[in-house]
Design an enzyme around this catalytic site. Sequence first.
Site, PDB file in Angstrom:
ATOM      1  N   VAL A   1      34.679  11.377  -0.509  1.00 32.60           N
ATOM      2  CA  VAL A   1      36.140  11.457  -0.606  1.00 32.60           C
ATOM      3  C   VAL A   1      36.461  12.378  -1.771  1.00 32.60           C
ATOM      4  O   VAL A   1      36.095  12.109  -2.914  1.00 32.60           O
ATOM      5  CB  VAL A   1      36.757  10.068  -0.814  1.00 32.60           C
ATOM      6  CG1 VAL A   1      38.277  10.186  -0.951  1.00 32.60           C
ATOM      7  CG2 VAL A   1      36.395   9.149   0.342  1.00 32.60           C
TER       8      VAL A   1
ATOM      9  N   HIS B   1      19.925 -13.030 -10.640  1.00 35.24           N
ATOM     10  CA  HIS B   1      20.151 -13.719 -11.909  1.00 35.24           C
ATOM     11  C   HIS B   1      20.893 -15.032 -11.693  1.00 35.24           C
ATOM     12  O   HIS B   1      21.718 -15.156 -10.791  1.00 35.24           O
ATOM     13  CB  HIS B   1      21.013 -12.853 -12.829  1.00 35.24           C
ATOM     14  CG  HIS B   1      20.350 -11.598 -13.291  1.00 35.24           C
ATOM     15  ND1 HIS B   1      19.251 -11.591 -14.115  1.00 35.24           N
ATOM     16  CD2 HIS B   1      20.646 -10.297 -13.054  1.00 35.24           C
ATOM     17  CE1 HIS B   1      18.900 -10.339 -14.357  1.00 35.24           C
ATOM     18  NE2 HIS B   1      19.726  -9.531 -13.724  1.00 35.24           N
TER      19      HIS B   1
ATOM     20  N   CYS C   1      -1.470   1.303   2.686  1.00 35.98           N
ATOM     21  CA  CYS C   1      -1.288   0.632   1.394  1.00 35.98           C
ATOM     22  C   CYS C   1      -0.292  -0.518   1.517  1.00 35.98           C
ATOM     23  O   CYS C   1      -0.474  -1.568   0.928  1.00 35.98           O
ATOM     24  CB  CYS C   1      -0.797   1.622   0.344  1.00 35.98           C
ATOM     25  SG  CYS C   1      -1.880   3.029   0.104  1.00 35.98           S
TER      26      CYS C   1
ATOM     27  N   CYS D   1      -0.775   4.952  -2.644  1.00 39.95           N
ATOM     28  CA  CYS D   1      -1.178   6.343  -2.414  1.00 39.95           C
ATOM     29  C   CYS D   1       0.026   7.252  -2.216  1.00 39.95           C
ATOM     30  O   CYS D   1      -0.138   8.468  -2.146  1.00 39.95           O
ATOM     31  CB  CYS D   1      -2.168   6.457  -1.257  1.00 39.95           C
ATOM     32  SG  CYS D   1      -1.431   6.729   0.369  1.00 39.95           S
TER      33      CYS D   1
ATOM     34  N   CYS E   1       1.095   2.907   7.592  1.00 41.30           N
ATOM     35  CA  CYS E   1       1.005   3.012   6.132  1.00 41.30           C
ATOM     36  C   CYS E   1       0.056   1.920   5.679  1.00 41.30           C
ATOM     37  O   CYS E   1       0.384   0.734   5.735  1.00 41.30           O
ATOM     38  CB  CYS E   1       2.387   2.836   5.506  1.00 41.30           C
ATOM     39  SG  CYS E   1       2.337   2.530   3.730  1.00 41.30           S
TER      40      CYS E   1
ATOM     41  N   ARG F   1      23.141   2.309 -15.048  1.00 40.38           N
ATOM     42  CA  ARG F   1      24.122   1.238 -15.043  1.00 40.38           C
ATOM     43  C   ARG F   1      25.497   1.838 -15.350  1.00 40.38           C
ATOM     44  O   ARG F   1      25.590   2.797 -16.113  1.00 40.38           O
ATOM     45  CB  ARG F   1      23.801   0.198 -16.103  1.00 40.38           C
ATOM     46  CG  ARG F   1      22.351  -0.308 -16.102  1.00 40.38           C
ATOM     47  CD  ARG F   1      22.095  -1.030 -17.420  1.00 40.38           C
ATOM     48  NE  ARG F   1      20.746  -1.504 -17.610  1.00 40.38           N
ATOM     49  CZ  ARG F   1      19.768  -0.776 -18.162  1.00 40.38           C
ATOM     50  NH1 ARG F   1      19.966   0.469 -18.518  1.00 40.38           N
ATOM     51  NH2 ARG F   1      18.584  -1.315 -18.367  1.00 40.38           N
TER      52      ARG F   1
HETATM   53  C1  LIG Z   1      18.016  -0.258 -14.390  1.00 35.94           C
HETATM   54  C2  LIG Z   1      18.933  -1.225 -13.715  1.00 35.94           C
HETATM   55  C3  LIG Z   1      18.520  -2.534 -13.528  1.00 35.94           C
HETATM   56  C4  LIG Z   1      19.359  -3.442 -12.880  1.00 35.94           C
HETATM   57  N1  LIG Z   1      18.896  -4.696 -12.618  1.00 35.94           N
HETATM   58  C5  LIG Z   1      19.655  -5.548 -11.909  1.00 35.94           C
HETATM   59  C6  LIG Z   1      19.159  -6.830 -11.559  1.00 35.94           C
HETATM   60  O1  LIG Z   1      18.015  -7.156 -11.846  1.00 35.94           O
HETATM   61  N2  LIG Z   1      19.968  -7.694 -10.894  1.00 35.94           N
HETATM   62  C7  LIG Z   1      21.243  -7.352 -10.552  1.00 35.94           C
HETATM   63  O2  LIG Z   1      21.934  -8.175  -9.976  1.00 35.94           O
HETATM   64  N3  LIG Z   1      21.728  -6.131 -10.836  1.00 35.94           N
HETATM   65  C8  LIG Z   1      20.968  -5.227 -11.507  1.00 35.94           C
HETATM   66  N4  LIG Z   1      21.443  -3.980 -11.797  1.00 35.94           N
HETATM   67  C9  LIG Z   1      22.812  -3.658 -11.445  1.00 35.94           C
HETATM   68  C10 LIG Z   1      23.009  -3.281  -9.993  1.00 35.94           C
HETATM   69  O3  LIG Z   1      21.998  -2.421  -9.549  1.00 35.94           O
HETATM   70  C11 LIG Z   1      24.357  -2.597  -9.881  1.00 35.94           C
HETATM   71  O4  LIG Z   1      25.329  -3.399 -10.471  1.00 35.94           O
HETATM   72  C12 LIG Z   1      24.749  -2.367  -8.445  1.00 35.94           C
HETATM   73  O5  LIG Z   1      23.742  -1.681  -7.745  1.00 35.94           O
HETATM   74  C13 LIG Z   1      26.020  -1.590  -8.382  1.00 35.94           C
HETATM   75  O6  LIG Z   1      26.345  -1.368  -7.033  1.00 35.94           O
HETATM   76  P1  LIG Z   1      27.565  -0.500  -6.636  1.00 35.94           P
HETATM   77  O7  LIG Z   1      27.737  -0.671  -5.188  1.00 35.94           O
HETATM   78  O8  LIG Z   1      28.698  -0.819  -7.546  1.00 35.94           O
HETATM   79  O9  LIG Z   1      27.165   0.981  -7.044  1.00 35.94           O
HETATM   80  P2  LIG Z   1      26.268   2.062  -6.272  1.00 35.94           P
HETATM   81  O10 LIG Z   1      25.093   1.465  -5.654  1.00 35.94           O
HETATM   82  O11 LIG Z   1      26.027   3.171  -7.237  1.00 35.94           O
HETATM   83  O12 LIG Z   1      27.205   2.554  -5.109  1.00 35.94           O
HETATM   84  C14 LIG Z   1      28.276   3.430  -5.307  1.00 35.94           C
HETATM   85  C15 LIG Z   1      28.358   4.356  -4.135  1.00 35.94           C
HETATM   86  O13 LIG Z   1      29.574   5.069  -4.183  1.00 35.94           O
HETATM   87  C16 LIG Z   1      29.358   6.319  -3.620  1.00 35.94           C
HETATM   88  N5  LIG Z   1      30.447   7.191  -4.056  1.00 35.94           N
HETATM   89  C17 LIG Z   1      30.793   7.501  -5.314  1.00 35.94           C
HETATM   90  N6  LIG Z   1      31.859   8.327  -5.317  1.00 35.94           N
HETATM   91  C18 LIG Z   1      32.182   8.547  -4.006  1.00 35.94           C
HETATM   92  C19 LIG Z   1      33.210   9.311  -3.352  1.00 35.94           C
HETATM   93  N7  LIG Z   1      34.108  10.006  -4.037  1.00 35.94           N
HETATM   94  N8  LIG Z   1      33.246   9.324  -2.004  1.00 35.94           N
HETATM   95  C20 LIG Z   1      32.343   8.614  -1.293  1.00 35.94           C
HETATM   96  N9  LIG Z   1      31.361   7.869  -1.871  1.00 35.94           N
HETATM   97  C21 LIG Z   1      31.295   7.828  -3.205  1.00 35.94           C
HETATM   98  C22 LIG Z   1      28.010   6.703  -4.125  1.00 35.94           C
HETATM   99  O14 LIG Z   1      27.416   7.675  -3.290  1.00 35.94           O
HETATM  100  C23 LIG Z   1      27.264   5.383  -4.115  1.00 35.94           C
HETATM  101  O15 LIG Z   1      26.482   5.205  -2.954  1.00 35.94           O
HETATM  102  C24 LIG Z   1      20.641  -3.052 -12.463  1.00 35.94           C
HETATM  103  C25 LIG Z   1      21.053  -1.730 -12.651  1.00 35.94           C
HETATM  104  C26 LIG Z   1      20.202  -0.819 -13.254  1.00 35.94           C
HETATM  105  C27 LIG Z   1      20.628   0.587 -13.417  1.00 35.94           C
END
Ligand SMILES: Cc1cc2nc3c(=O)[nH]c(=O)nc-3n(C[C@H](O)[C@H](O)[C@H](O)COP(=O)(O)OP(=O)(O)OC[C@H]3O[C@@H](n4cnc5c(N)ncnc54)[C@H](O)[C@@H]3O)c2cc1C
Lengths: 401, 472
Positions: free
Chosen positions: B187, B64, B416, B451, B414, B325
Amino acid sequence: MNRTVDVLVVGAGPAGLAAATRLAAAGAGRVEVLERERAAGGVPRHCARPGFGADALGGPLDGPAYARRAVRAALRAGATVRTGVSATGWAGPLTLDLTAPSGLERVRARAVVLATGARERPRSARLVPGSRPAGVLTSGELQRLTAPSRRWREPVGKRAVVVGGEPVARNAVRTLRAAGVEVVAVVAEGRVRRAAFGPVPVLVGTAVAELHGRGRLTGVTVQAGDGRTATLRCDTVVFTGDWIPDHELARAYGLPLVPGTRGPATDGAFRTAEPGVFAVGNLLHGGEPAPVAAAEGRAAADAVLALLDGRPWPTRGVPVETAGPLRWVTPGLLGPVSVPLLVRPERRLVRPLLTVGQDGVVLRRERLDGTLAPWRSVRLPPRWSSGVDLAGGPVVVGAEE
Amino acid sequence: MSVSRTGPLPVGSGAEYDVVVVGAGVVGSAIARTLARHPLRVALVDAANDVGDGTSKANTAILHTGFDATPGTLEARLVREGHRLLSAYARETGIPVEPVGALLVAWDEQQRAALPRLAEKAARNGHHATRMLTAAELRSREPHLGPGALAALEVPGEAVICPWTTTLAYATQAVRSGVDLHLDCRVEKVRPGDPYHRLVTRRGVLRARHLVNACGLHADAFDALVGREDFTVTPRRGQLLVFDKFARDLVRHILLPVPGPLGKGVLVAPTVYGNVMLGPTAEDLTDKTATGTTAEGLAGLREQGGRILPALLDEEVTAVYAGLRAATGQEDYRIAAHPALRYVTVGGIRSTGLTASLAIAEHVRGLLADCGLDPGPERPPARVRMPNLGEAFPRPYRDARLIARDPEFGEIVCHCERVTRGEIRAALASTIPPGGLDGLRRRTRARGGRCQGNHCGAEVRALFEEYGEGAR
Ligand SMILES: Cc1cc2nc3c(=O)[nH]c(=O)nc-3n(C[C@H](O)[C@H](O)[C@H](O)COP(=O)(O)OP(=O)(O)OC[C@H]3O[C@@H](n4cnc5c(N)ncnc54)[C@H](O)[C@@H]3O)c2cc1C
Ligand SMILES: Cc1cc2nc3c(=O)[nH]c(=O)nc-3n(C[C@H](O)[C@H](O)[C@H](O)COP(=O)(O)OP(=O)(O)OC[C@H]3O[C@@H](n4cnc5c(N)ncnc54)[C@H](O)[C@@H]3O)c2cc1C
């Protein structure tokens, strides 16, 4: 590397091999068959059970034996069969780009025969909701996973549900049980012959409504026509049937498709809209038995030979469509010569009245004896396609009960 | 540098970390990578068996510009900076990005009337290049659009990106620069202490001077482990449909809905893999594991998609998925430093975390310094060059020189997705090897095509057993 051949056949399944065999035997020059898999033979190669006709002594032929026989015939006739070679796209008319471990190639041919087969729609294409666990297969993948040639064999699962009512569903049940997997149920949207599934419960008029489980599948929710649901505990689900032609190369060329089959439109001699390009086998319609695909390959050879002899590419035929409870008809185009029509019903039809019409005029009308089933095609002999006006509108094949 | 999935964690003196980053999504991995540019002992830990296995693997994959963010928020600033940083990083590391630009399409008078305000908002966010398109201009740009489109706001700079490669590039660079990555390592308890916090996991105890919570949906739960209750994460589900590559010619830009009183609406966008994506829905849930799709969700998407791009519905669907989200009831990120605890929470990274990731990481580095971390001098991180998964860039199966050097790059497994044996082998032998077939798919696209493994599933599994975790 740039090369030229006389005929390039893409896909060494029953259809492609049969076309190549006939062409090479008829002296078509250099006939080259390309196969992207490690070995030639197509889908039968992965079906290690009888069901592919009989051998010379009348014994039942299994898929691998059928495939080996088809490959041998092509080689003996003088065709070149190359495996591990993928046709990845077109570089121009009648010119294909290939990728192989030996490098990239660009091959120009005087005629191209597309025989790339079909696949079953996977869970995603069927829009089955739910989670995305492991243990979700098509019967094609199941066949390959359980093939005797596979080097490592992790168990497929313990309890499986099979989705579909076509013969491939029966094969999937058999394959699973042979692999020691308990088949919990067969789930079929249409009506099926329960007896065909032996002791396995068959839920007819039922669809899969949701998949459950994270990591591994833990169950599927099924829904009957009246809206009632139940959840079956299982770690594997096999989606069978619901074919879609592997039309990637055909579409990449821009060949028009038949809406009902999603295969390229051909005339009765398997000519596509592009001069010099032919299409045969399951690429045209999906799930037909191997002998049907092979017969199409053989039949296409005559038109290929005519082209190589310098005879003109006929002008386009009249499109053929379906009406009423019919799913598809092939060929998609009719020309001056009467050819057989292959028709699939959408559902079970008891003694249906079939009609062929054009521009509001009925050309033929006949009641068929017996029952049409959605998993089997009917072959209407050439007389059904006679009398078509080549300057008229689309020919419509209809059915009524 | 190490990657571990099993066995006890390092113990004893010398096994203490300066910083432990909990959560190896795109945000946690970006933070670990930023910290790896300093002489610090850093660990990145995740409960899952792979990086990027949470929300980061299931989003709409858009880089974005931040044109429509609420001006003045932290999110607005970090998205804008993140766009710049990630664009440059992608060029350097080979993450596929296609700057196709976006069109905000107005389908009724009310939406058309909203466009000038959106242009103003964009300007307040520093984006002055937006432009109004008439219906005729719009139609010539997007000839397959459904009937009734009245006008559009063009937003240059919006791009599509590979989210999987992004997370993997950060984590790979972090590991190669000295970070320890511990997977399958949830954790479960935190015993705050001085000089070290003790993090209790099923694989043993980690000791850390500083802690970063990048737990995504579970950021509130992790906060609770250290005794903080500043916000609650409510999962907001987004279901998506991915259409076959044959749909790619139907759309040239990211087609964004005009936000209105009836909610955000769905977008249609190309993917870097050459597909077309439709979604996401927006449903507030309570279950943080509800990443399933629903019949109503999918039917609704098809209905909306059919209005935007009618021909789309004739194409096959390749994949169906949902992501969650991390909504917190506040229209901004919830990033907070707790100096007394030497702890930073990176919460509420809602729908822009992929874009903002590198900027969030820079911001968190600053907050850690506020918490008393002296990062020491900066040094260049290890170099990474990621395998290309994007269709707009050369793929191995078309690379004659590569195939001549290593024929396995000419052996398509693969079909496809045209993934070669060479690519699969390389992924299985990479710095962070995949923990399973889905991880392998995110690194190579194998089994991810139309596929869905019908043709290649058995072969890919065999390769995984031969070269991958299965062989260890
Ligand atoms: C439908 C959708 C569309 C989106 N579109 C976009 C987009 O187009 N562009 C954009 O920039 N963003 C987009 N986003 C947002 C983006 O995907 C997220 O903001 C981002 O992936 C968040 O990353 P994160 O690392 O915070 O969370 P996550 O990827 O969820 O990582 C958190 C990690 O913490 C780990 N965890 C949790 N608790 C513990 C614990 N106690 N001990 C050890 N590990 C733990 C989990 O296993 C997980 O792997 C979208 C989100 C959604 C849902
Ligand atoms: C599970 C299952 C069970 C079956 N059981 C039976 C049975 O018992 N009896 C029976 O008669 N029939 C059976 N069939 C049907 C039978 O397999 C088909 O009728 C037959 O294989 C169709 O032949 P074909 O040549 O059209 O396609 P295929 O056999 O599918 O061959 C197409 C070939 O083209 C290759 N190809 C595709 N694209 C390219 C490319 N771009 N470059 C290079 N190569 C390419 C493919 O790898 C493939 O080998 C079964 C089918 C399935 C799926």
